[in-house]
Motif scaffolding. Structure first.
Motif, short mmCIF file in Angstrom:
data_model
loop_
_atom_site.label_atom_id
_atom_site.label_comp_id
_atom_site.label_asym_id
_atom_site.label_seq_id
_atom_site.Cartn_x
_atom_site.Cartn_y
_atom_site.Cartn_z
N MET A 39 0.83 -1.21 0.00
CA MET A 39 0.00 0.00 0.00
C MET A 39 0.87 1.26 0.00
N ARG A 40 0.44 2.27 -0.75
CA ARG A 40 1.09 3.57 -0.75
C ARG A 40 0.34 4.50 0.19
N ASN A 41 1.09 5.12 1.11
CA ASN A 41 0.45 6.00 2.09
C ASN A 41 -0.01 7.29 1.41
N GLU A 42 -1.28 7.62 1.58
CA GLU A 42 -1.83 8.84 0.99
C GLU A 42 -2.85 9.43 1.96
N MET A 43 -2.52 10.56 2.56
CA MET A 43 -3.44 11.18 3.52
C MET A 43 -4.71 11.63 2.82
#
Length: 211
Positions: A39-43
């Motif tokens: 997973m790519r962290n994206e706020m």
């Protein structure tokens, strides 16, 4: 959750690995490690910081990005497809206090608790690994998930977390227990937190951000 055969091959192979694991400790570690790497962290706090999206496990498998609730949904999907009883996989929402590199903050957060015969396992996207916890003491200390490293956090490797209060708990069968007053307090807190975070980002003040 959809059919496993419809998922990307890499996700299918990881689900098979979870199925083959002989203990719950192994299963949660495989899921946690893979989720953090995949997973790519994206706020997605809303407003100028982005917007929340509502997606399924299959959609996350195809487009792996998001913040804490997306990590939770993907991690839970892996575990349930991997043979873990859905009623044992709890999605937990509440106010959590984090300490990283001398900083501390309280944020609205979502994480997973997996119940098993040998205890309870906490899976939090801010940690590299899963942690054993007690229901009476939802706290942990460990290594920061490197996916959260930014140019001002590279050397901040240790993170602690403590649950201040819980707002909602739901299991893989979507049986939900909510505390309405806690939810109201959490919404108010996050509105203030988001406003403060936007000011920090605008001013380029270097402070760790976890979500």
């Amino acid at each position: 959750l959809g059919e496993v055969s419809d998922l990307p091959n890499l996700v299918q192979s990881k689900i098979a690995e979870i199925q083959a694991a002989t203990s719950m400790s192994e299963k949660v570690e495989i899921a946690q490690s893979f989720t953090n790497a995949y997973m790519r962290n994206e706020m997605q706090f809303g407003g100028s910081l982005g917007s929340e999206r509502s997606v399924s496990f299959a959609e996350l498998a195809a487009d792996p990005k998001g913040d804490c609730d997306d990590f939770v949904k993907f991690n839970a999907g892996l575990l349930i497809h991997g043979g873990v009883e859905p009623r044992s996989v709890f999605r937990v929402s509440g106010l959590v206090e984090y300490g990283v590199g001398g900083y501390s903050s309280e944020v609205g957060h979502q994480f997973i608790i997996v119940a098993s015969d040998n205890g309870y396992h906490l899976l939090d996207n801010n940690f590299e690994t899963a942690h054993k916890v007690m229901p009476s003491d939802l706290s942990a200390t460990g290594t920061l998930n490197i996916a959260h490293d930014t140019q001002h956090m590279i050397k901040m490797t240790d993170v602690s977390m403590r649950v201040v209060y819980l707002a909602e708990i739901s299991n893989g069968k979507d049986t939900t227990f909510s505390n309405n007053s806690a939810w109201s307090a959490l919404i108010d807190h996050m509105a203030q937190y988001t406003s403060k975070l936007e000011r920090v980002m605008t001013q380029s003040v270097e402070a760790p951000i976890l979500n």
